[in-house]
Design an enzyme around this catalytic site. Structure first.
Site: not given
Ligand code: DQA
Length: 145
Positions: A9-10, A17, A22, A73, A76, A97, A99, A101, A106
């Site tokens: 998501p997102n 965003r 990001y 990825n 959330a 996996e 990410h 960020s 965090r």
């Molecule tokens: C994320 C880190 C997650 O905590 C966050 O909810 C995201 C992006 C990242 O790519 O850094 O949506 O997966």
């Protein structure tokens, strides 16, 4: 070698965003970056993004017998989804996996990764480069296997 690149998501909102977290590049930029890396490495890649947990579970199940590896990825859902963890364990496809960020730096609620428990490797905090590192890792991992 066929790899599935999945984003949760997102991630489709990249560029809009939280650019401070990001970056300013878009989701389309991300796909172009990964496609270029895949072409350079002679690896076939497909892309999937969803804002829905069940759709991600469905896609992982559908990957069984089709893909050699997954770059994931879960966004959330990383921190909440036992369903995605169980799906990864069910298909047992080597998964890395990623990410964008550095989640370790965090909030507390980002410190658990359920999906990560079923992954052979994790890259975080490298921006788009993390996806390329995941691709390089999987290429070597799957060749040696
Ligand atoms: C994320 C880190 C997650 O905590 C966050 O909810 C995201 C992006 C990242 O790519 O850094 O949506 O997966």
């Amino acid at each position: 070698m066929k790899l599935l690149v999945m984003n949760g998501p997102n991630i489709n909102m990249l560029g809009i965003r939280e650019p401070g977290v990001y970056g300013s590049q878009t989701y389309a930029d991300l796909l172009a970056f990964i496609q270029k890396s895949a072409d350079e490495e002679g690896v076939e890649v497909s892309f999937f993004q969803s804002n829905h947990e069940g759709a991600l579970v469905d896609e992982i199940q559908a990957a069984y017998g089709v893909y050699d590896g997954i770059i994931l990825n879960p966004a959330a859902y990383t921190h909440t989804s036992v369903a995605i963890l169980d799906a990864l364990k069910a298909v047992a496809i080597p998964t890395v996996e990623v990410h964008i960020s550095d989640v370790k730096q965090r909030e507390d609620f980002r410190q658990i990764s359920y999906a990560g428990k079923a992954c052979v490797k994790t890259y975080m905090g490298l921006g788009f480069e993390g996806y390329r590192q995941a691709l390089l890792f999987l290429k070597q991992y799957l060749t040696q296997k």
